[in-house]
Design a protein around this motif. Structure first.
Motif: not given
Length: 299
Positions: A171-192
């Motif tokens: 993720x780019x450092x400007x993304x709201x989830x950039x400080x999260x640890x493990x992510x699910x792809x579903x959380x990135x549904x609106x990100x290209x």
């Protein structure tokens, strides 16, 4: 002219005595004298002055002796080189790398062990897409290739898995989830999603798209990166998020963050590929080092 004539003559020239030369060569003295006479007749001039207590070189013999020594040395070197290549301890080994495999430490640990054991072997690296690597391997312009699995054309070759690694989200450092640890792809549904061209690694491409579909959305694909390894730069530029093998997280990029993905099926294997019929000694040595590395890891 036979090489044995040169060996016989050099032995006589060095010992200055037919009897001692014959002993050194392991033959009797009369046949040695006959061979030297044949050599002189073939050249058309005497090479030795026969004396009561030995021999001396004629002027022609002195020149011929120097050249004969060089010829025998070059011949010996040529034979040793040929034998060394046949044994797989020298020569060259052409290595193909799929772009994203070059970052995994297991590959260079293997090659370092191989080079340490066979320092006279020249390793020739070549980087290309997996499709091109497989074509070059089939054509014989490559000896082995380090590829990512799955790979459709890999069924035509022998494969040995070197490492298995998870795919990570970038993720780019400007993304709201950039400080999260493990992510699910579903959380990135609106990100290209930034992808590489499908032809570079078709199966890996499909596995990433399938993972998004399993997460409940059709990914919105953004601009494509020319290689897997350059996905990170495009994320840093703010085009979207990307999926990369874990070893690429070693790349230092100050404006991106790397995150484990919670999809356990999203993995990629690195394998060594070689032609099924190839029995060259250098390849067998490389495979032996790979087996030794596997044994070390298990012990």
């Amino acid at each position: 002219m036979e090489l044995r004539y040169l060996r016989y003559f050099v032995a006589v020239a060095q010992t200055r005595n037919f009897t001692r030369a014959a002993e050194m060569l392991g033959i009797s003295q009369p046949p040695l004298s006959q061979q030297i006479l044949r050599l002189e007749r073939e050249i058309g001039t005497p090479l030795l002055k026969r004396l009561t207590r030995g021999v001396e070189l004629t002027e022609a013999g002195e020149v011929f002796y120097q050249d004969a020594c060089q010829i025998l040395e070059l011949t010996g070197n040529a034979l040793e080189k040929a034998k060394s290549i046949a044994r797989g301890v020298s020569g060259q080994l052409s290595l193909g790398f799929a772009g994203s495999t070059a970052f995994h430490p297991a590959i260079f640990t293997l090659l370092r062990r191989f080079q340490t054991r066979y320092p006279a072997m020249l390793l020739q690296p070549h980087e290309a897409s997996m499709a091109k690597l497989m074509h070059e391997l089939e054509e014989g312009t490559l000896d082995v290739a380090f590829v990512r699995l799955p790979c459709e054309s890999s069924k035509a070759f022998n494969l040995q898995i070197i490492a298995s690694e998870a795919m990570h989200i970038v993720l780019p450092s400007s993304h709201p989830l950039s400080h999260s640890n493990t992510l699910s792809l579903q959380q990135l549904k609106g990100t290209p999603l930034i992808t590489f061209p499908r032809e570079i690694a078709p199966s890996l491409y499909e596995s990433i798209i399938s993972a998004c579909l399993r997460s409940g959305f059709q990914p919105q694909t953004g601009p494509q990166s020319p290689q897997i390894s350059s996905l990170i730069s495009m994320v840093e530029a703010g085009f979207g998020f990307a999926m990369v093998p874990a070893s690429l997280c070693r790349i230092h990029a100050p404006n991106v963050s790397f995150h484990p993905c919670d999809d356990p099926a999203l993995t990629s294997d690195i394998a060594l590929a070689w032609r099924r019929w190839d029995r060259s000694a250098s390849l067998q040595h490389l495979l032996q080092e790979l087996k030794a590395r596997s044994r070390d890891r298990q012990s």
